[in-house]
Design an enzyme around this catalytic site. Structure first.
Site, PDB file in Angstrom:
ATOM      1  N   PRO A 128     -33.130  23.591  38.570  1.00  0.00           N
ATOM      2  CA  PRO A 128     -34.245  24.526  38.351  1.00  0.00           C
ATOM      3  C   PRO A 128     -35.445  24.380  39.282  1.00  0.00           C
ATOM      4  CG  PRO A 128     -34.299  22.793  36.710  1.00  0.00           C
ATOM      5  CD  PRO A 128     -33.054  22.569  37.526  1.00  0.00           C
ATOM      6  N   CYS A 129     -35.238  24.726  40.545  1.00  0.00           N
ATOM      7  CA  CYS A 129     -36.342  24.677  41.505  1.00  0.00           C
ATOM      8  C   CYS A 129     -37.398  25.741  41.213  1.00  0.00           C
ATOM      9  CB  CYS A 129     -35.810  24.810  42.925  1.00  0.00           C
ATOM     10  SG  CYS A 129     -34.788  26.256  43.207  1.00  0.00           S
TER      11      CYS A 129
END
Length: 163
Positions: A128-129
């Protein structure tokens, strides 16, 4: 040999990549660094269990729920990138951290270096950047585009007004 498949998301087409066992890439079509970790491709898209698992994960995610499983992943990058991407997995669904906070958690003095690694994450959404924000909560630096980052955070009920 790597294999690719397609997923139609509410935010646009997504290309999936696999080495036959694990997911090696997940990019919004046309995003920055698209396919940067792909090696030689198989001539035909494969029907692989990892693609089925990833599609199921994405279906759950885009329905507004936090998936309770993880497809097998294999991320290719430098040791520093690997550390950053591993740390991204610790950010809970619906929460965010700043580039500076992430750098501090990693014991790194450079939020810019961390940002460079975050930007090269080859498995968007699942790693989850999109949960990394600027110092004042601003939406910055998402390879898939800020509109998609905003939509992903809104989907996780983390709505931002600072741009």
């Amino acid at each position: 040999m790597e294999y690719t498949a397609h997923y139609d998301s509410p935010l646009g087409g997504i290309t999936l990549a696999s080495d036959g066992e694990a997911l090696t890439g997940l990019w919004f079509n046309g995003q920055k660094h698209f396919g940067s970790t792909l090696g030689s491709l198989a001539s035909l898209p494969a029907q692989l269990p990892v693609f089925d698992d990833t599609r199921r994960w994405l279906d759950i995610y885009f329905s507004g729920r936090n998936p309770d499983f993880m497809p097998p992943l294999s991320l290719k990058g430098t040791p520093f990138q690997q550390r950053v991407w591993k740390e991204l997995h610790t950010i809970p669904y619906g929460q965010t951290v700043t580039y500076g906070e992430l750098a501090h958690q990693l014991g790194c003095r450079s939020a810019q270096a961390v940002g460079g690694a975050v930007g090269r994450n080859p498995i968007a959404i699942i790693v989850p950047c999109h949960r990394i924000v600027g110092t004042n909560g601003s939406l910055t630096g998402y390879a898939g585009g800020l509109d998609r980052k905003r939509a992903l955070l809104q989907l996780e009920q983390k709505i931002y007004f600072a741009f």
